[in-house]
Scaffold this motif. Sequence first.
Motif, PDB file in Angstrom:
ATOM      1  N   MET A 311      70.101  -0.113  40.819  1.00 31.44           N
ATOM      2  CA  MET A 311      69.222  -0.521  41.915  1.00 31.44           C
ATOM      3  C   MET A 311      69.109   0.591  42.949  1.00 31.44           C
ATOM      4  O   MET A 311      68.048   0.780  43.562  1.00 31.44           O
ATOM      5  N   SER A 312      70.178   1.334  43.144  1.00 36.22           N
ATOM      6  CA  SER A 312      70.131   2.476  44.065  1.00 36.22           C
ATOM      7  C   SER A 312      69.095   3.497  43.616  1.00 36.22           C
ATOM      8  O   SER A 312      68.359   4.056  44.438  1.00 36.22           O
ATOM      9  N   VAL A 313      69.019   3.740  42.304  1.00 32.20           N
ATOM     10  CA  VAL A 313      68.027   4.687  41.777  1.00 32.20           C
ATOM     11  C   VAL A 313      66.619   4.200  42.091  1.00 32.20           C
ATOM     12  O   VAL A 313      65.756   4.973  42.518  1.00 32.20           O
ATOM     13  N   LEU A 314      66.380   2.910  41.890  1.00 28.80           N
ATOM     14  CA  LEU A 314      65.056   2.354  42.176  1.00 28.80           C
ATOM     15  C   LEU A 314      64.722   2.470  43.659  1.00 28.80           C
ATOM     16  O   LEU A 314      63.608   2.859  44.035  1.00 28.80           O
ATOM     17  N   PHE A 315      65.684   2.125  44.518  1.00 30.08           N
ATOM     18  CA  PHE A 315      65.462   2.258  45.955  1.00 30.08           C
ATOM     19  C   PHE A 315      65.184   3.715  46.329  1.00 30.08           C
ATOM     20  O   PHE A 315      64.361   4.001  47.209  1.00 30.08           O
ATOM     21  N   TYR A 316      65.884   4.637  45.672  1.00 28.95           N
ATOM     22  CA  TYR A 316      65.704   6.059  45.965  1.00 28.95           C
ATOM     23  C   TYR A 316      64.281   6.501  45.644  1.00 28.95           C
ATOM     24  O   TYR A 316      63.663   7.241  46.412  1.00 28.95           O
ATOM     25  N   LEU A 317      63.755   6.020  44.532  1.00 30.07           N
ATOM     26  CA  LEU A 317      62.384   6.368  44.173  1.00 30.07           C
ATOM     27  C   LEU A 317      61.403   5.839  45.215  1.00 30.07           C
ATOM     28  O   LEU A 317      60.529   6.579  45.699  1.00 30.07           O
TER      29      LEU A 317
END
Length: 887
Positions: A311-317
């Motif tokens: 989820m952190s990766v998605l938020f980062y994008l």
Amino acid sequence: METNTTISNPSPGGAPEIDSLLVRAHALAAFATLLIAVLFGILVSLQFIFPDLIGAFPSWGRMRYAHTQGIMLGWLGNAFIAFMYYAVPVLSGRPAGNRTIGLILFALWNFAVMLPGWLLVLSGYSQPLEWAEFPLPVDVVVILAFVLAAIQFLPPFFKRGFENLYVSSWYIIGALVFTLMSYPMGNLVPEFVPGAAGAAFSGLWIHDAVGLFVTPMGLAILYFVIPATTGRPIYSHFLSMLGFWGLFFIYPLNGIHHYIYSVIPMAAQTTAILASFILGLVVIIVVSNLMLSQRGSGWIPQNIALRFASMSVLFYLIVSLQGSLQADMGFSQTVHFTDFIIGHSHLAMLGFATFAGIAGIIHAWQKLPDASINLKALDWSYWLLTIGITLMVLDLTVAGFVQGESWQSAEPWLASVRASTPYWVVRSLSAIPITIGFALVLYGLLSSAESAQSTSNAAQQSSNESAASETQAAGFSPALRMSYIVASVAGVGFFVFSVSLLGVLPRQTLSDEELTLAPGPALVLTPAEQRGRDIYAREGCSYCHTQQVRYTEADMQRFGAPTLAWEGRQDYPHMLGTRRIGPDLARAANTRTKEWHLAHLYAPRSVVPQSIMPAYPEMFNGSADRPRREAMDLVAYLDSLGRERDLAWPEGDQRVISATDDERALMSLNAEVLNAHPAMTRPRGSAPPLAANGDLETGQRLWRQNCRGCHGRDGLGDGRAAEWLQPVPVNLSEHRYRADLLADILWNGVYGSSMPAWRDLNARQLASLAMVVDSFSEVSNTSGTAAQINLGQQVFQTHCAECHGDNGDGNGFAANNLPIPIMPTDFTRELVSETAIIRALREGVAGTSMAPWGDRLSDVEMVAASHYVRSLFQAGAQLASGGNADD
């Protein structure tokens, strides 16, 4: 030639030495400071809904300072350090420093930075710089703590050799090295570089704090946790290093995009805009690599640490694409200063970085000896945090669009506040799942539902943390080794270049512009004004009010001429601001009276019924008309904002127009109006006639929203603020205004008094409000006897005509030279009750030049004078009767 695509453990003896005590200590400190910082955030958010709720607490601005620093340094700082105590030994095969330095670092970070930092800002000792709010003594300790962190965590990597480093190692090194360079720049330099030049350095730090500290550490965790939990190497080592160098080469160039359309040189703004777009591409590369590294794990991974990381990766994008979009000049015109930016920052710090931090802590915690976790609690925390943060960000994003559209229109400022209120309610409600989610993460780590595997077991069971994937130095050519050294040197050099390009050069350009365009030597702030500036800074006023009129049509129409470089030459540090909850104050001088400001500080809703500004009763001795020195100093400072240019205008601007060919400077110098504040009073004169389509219902709503605080619910001049203002608000039951005079008063205000203008209301709204004013009048058009009128005329010509004019039109020969510049009553257009006239004659009118005449005129003469001036009234066009209630 091989590439190092997985986490390796080169320690020949098996598991690396990990200091479990320091991992646990920093992890627990992280969650403790997180929950405290979240509490500050909740109190701050509730202020928007219940402005008087936190009267017993430190002010809104001070708590916001504590909230932001608590999230960045308290929560994320401790979380990243906890992760490094686990990851650095695994990545390097060597212990991370030693226990003594570790304990000193822990004590410094939490008891010499966070604890005193919070106590100081809550006590009023701070600096008004975003992500740099802790005062300078604490900044020095922060720098010392980063030095100790570098001593603690960098040597294990250096001993291993750069060519053997996994990408997480590079991100950790980069974060520590570049933060040591950027932190002093953002926290110290603006204290010594004034105005927009200081803001340029602040802008660099705002982005470097996220881009060179938070983001690298977050990515270090993601690149560590994802392969460690999936059992697979990262998808591409090449893409990981491309993303790494792209981040550290491009991110330092972004900061000025926080000041698009400001006075900072356009070349610097353009550079930041282009860098923001390029960084978006870099982020896509990084995110693609991380997502491909999770292939086979499913949309919602079973492993709880991997789920947070995913989820952190998605938020980062999302947050990175938001940042690139915000740099677009057209988009920035709408969303800049709005809650869109607040949503963006929350997604960065509480979304991307926080989920990465939780992933790193959970992963490390499971590998500690005798560790236990509660997977059910952690599962609940994941869903609560995901839902809560998503709801908050979506809500603030929509609120930002609503605010931006309102500001682009000609609506009154408070219209945006009213429109934002439902979104602020949702934002506060979203804190419920977020707070419970954070508490459940802590509970999940401390409870003992099931045992987690120890470090020694992990060394045997986790192939992706074994020596099997180690890349040997022998596999690298001398040329490749040299390329890492060259890239490292280039990265540091490029940081210096970015600071020079976006900090040093803009400062020189702005200094040259100051010398060219300033009308003369700077007007130094008086001691009272300087004390007021310090109060303004400590209370966080710059987090609600900007001090920069941007070079946009919307700003020029609402506030006036854009800010020139020389106008901030005394601002150490700058307070340009990046957020508007209240209106801009760059042109505050002579916009409001001292009495209005004092009432607004003591009880904001007494003069602005729908204001959400916090009250400052501690600056008064129990009443707005009994201010302490702090209140007087703050008002003195507010009345100095924009004063220099106001005193020199228009001659000062006209004199230097030929000295510049800068397009934006000419836009400001050629502005028709210096101060376009719609409430600023003006001498009576031109005013558009009242429209014929007003309606009483709309007028009553406008009355409640804008007027009842001073004039009272029924227009009797008995509103809450009435006793604090001079002259007191008019009792409208004792006055009747001709339509053209009422239009003039509503359009221009009453010059020299606290009665503001209402030029931000449209023609129909003004007509509707005028109808309400007229409805309050109980004055009848009766006259006295001929003898009374003759005597009254004699009295008037002898004592009153020099101010009120021979014909009673308020334009006598002395009217424009009165010690208090409030024009005398125009009796030809204003019918005043006999009672009110006799009271004014007997007692005078406080706050005006109308002196008492009770000791010089007899009762008979005063009655006669009242009949005479009432006979001067010339009835003109009547107010239109009301229609329907549509706006």
